[in-house]
Design a protein around this motif. Structure first.
Motif, short mmCIF file in Angstrom:
data_model
loop_
_atom_site.label_atom_id
_atom_site.label_comp_id
_atom_site.label_asym_id
_atom_site.label_seq_id
_atom_site.Cartn_x
_atom_site.Cartn_y
_atom_site.Cartn_z
N GLN A 154 0.84 -1.20 0.00
CA GLN A 154 0.00 0.00 0.00
C GLN A 154 0.88 1.25 0.00
OE1 GLN A 154 -2.54 0.27 3.41
NE2 GLN A 154 -3.82 1.87 2.51
N TRP A 155 1.90 1.27 0.83
CA TRP A 155 2.81 2.43 0.88
C TRP A 155 3.49 2.63 -0.46
CZ3 TRP A 155 7.76 3.62 -0.10
CH2 TRP A 155 8.23 4.85 0.38
N ARG A 156 3.98 1.52 -1.04
CA ARG A 156 4.68 1.59 -2.33
C ARG A 156 3.76 2.12 -3.41
NH1 ARG A 156 5.28 -1.13 -6.87
NH2 ARG A 156 7.30 -1.15 -7.86
N ASN A 157 2.52 1.67 -3.43
CA ASN A 157 1.58 2.13 -4.44
C ASN A 157 1.21 3.61 -4.25
OD1 ASN A 157 1.56 -0.37 -5.66
ND2 ASN A 157 -0.19 -1.08 -4.48
N GLN A 158 1.27 4.09 -3.02
CA GLN A 158 0.97 5.49 -2.74
C GLN A 158 2.16 6.40 -3.05
OE1 GLN A 158 -0.28 5.49 1.33
NE2 GLN A 158 -2.34 4.76 0.86
N HIS A 159 3.37 5.85 -3.11
CA HIS A 159 4.58 6.63 -3.33
C HIS A 159 5.44 6.00 -4.44
CE1 HIS A 159 3.64 8.72 0.41
NE2 HIS A 159 3.48 7.54 0.98
N PRO A 160 4.95 5.95 -5.66
CA PRO A 160 5.72 5.28 -6.73
C PRO A 160 7.04 5.98 -7.05
CG PRO A 160 3.79 6.38 -7.63
CD PRO A 160 3.69 6.48 -6.13
N GLU A 161 7.12 7.30 -6.85
CA GLU A 161 8.37 8.02 -7.14
C GLU A 161 9.46 7.60 -6.17
OE1 GLU A 161 6.26 10.13 -3.99
OE2 GLU A 161 5.58 9.43 -5.92
N LEU A 162 9.10 7.37 -4.90
CA LEU A 162 10.10 6.91 -3.94
C LEU A 162 10.55 5.49 -4.26
CD1 LEU A 162 8.81 8.34 -0.55
CD2 LEU A 162 10.87 8.98 -1.78
N ALA A 163 9.64 4.67 -4.72
CA ALA A 163 10.01 3.29 -5.08
C ALA A 163 11.05 3.31 -6.19
CB ALA A 163 8.77 2.51 -5.50
#
Length: 158
Positions: free
Chosen positions: A78-87
């Protein structure tokens, strides 16, 4: 009743005792062997009960850990999907942090070679060695694991 000499009369007489004879008393060695057998069976039954309890506890532990791991993975996804630029950024820096960990391992090996048997013989040297490398490697490992999970392109909701 007259019988002819050619006719013979056959009769059956049962001479056996109608009450069965008691079995002979067991010898002391037989008694001891039976006691051992009973004790062994009792111990085996107790072991089986304890093993079943242990299996139940292990199943509960695995279920609890699996649920916690699934929840953690869902949170990370969920966190990754909310912050794709950080991923994407994490994928870029993953190699850099991995290189930092490799360098730390190189220093650890060089230090261990320099100190030699002194690490095993001296409590002071061992404590200094662990204090110097232990926390750093533990933290780098934790960071790498988290970065790897968050940077992974194939994470999907379970």
């Amino acid at each position: 009743m007259s019988q002819s000499p050619q006719q013979a009369i056959f009769t059956q007489i049962d001479v056996s005792n109608s009450v069965p004879m008691p079995a002979p008393a067991p010898s002391p060695s037989e008694i001891l062997e039976r006691k051992r057998h009973v004790e062994m069976m009792t111990v085996l039954r107790e072991m089986l009960v304890q093993q079943r309890k242990q299996n139940d506890l292990l199943q509960q532990l695995v279920a609890a850990q699996s649920a916690a791991a699934r929840q953690r993975m869902q949170d990370l996804c969920q966190w990754r999907n909310q912050h794709p630029e950080l991923a994407r950024d994490f994928r870029r820096i993953l190699k850099t942090v991995g290189g930092m960990q490799s360098e730390c391992f190189r220093e650890l090996v060089d230090e261990a070679k320099d100190k030699g048997d002194g690490l095993a013989e001296s409590e002071y040297l061992l404590t200094e060695f662990i204090d110097r490398f232990g926390p750093r490697l533990m933290h780098l490992n934790g960071i790498l694991q988290t970065l790897s999970t968050l940077a992974s392109p194939e994470i999907s909701e379970p």
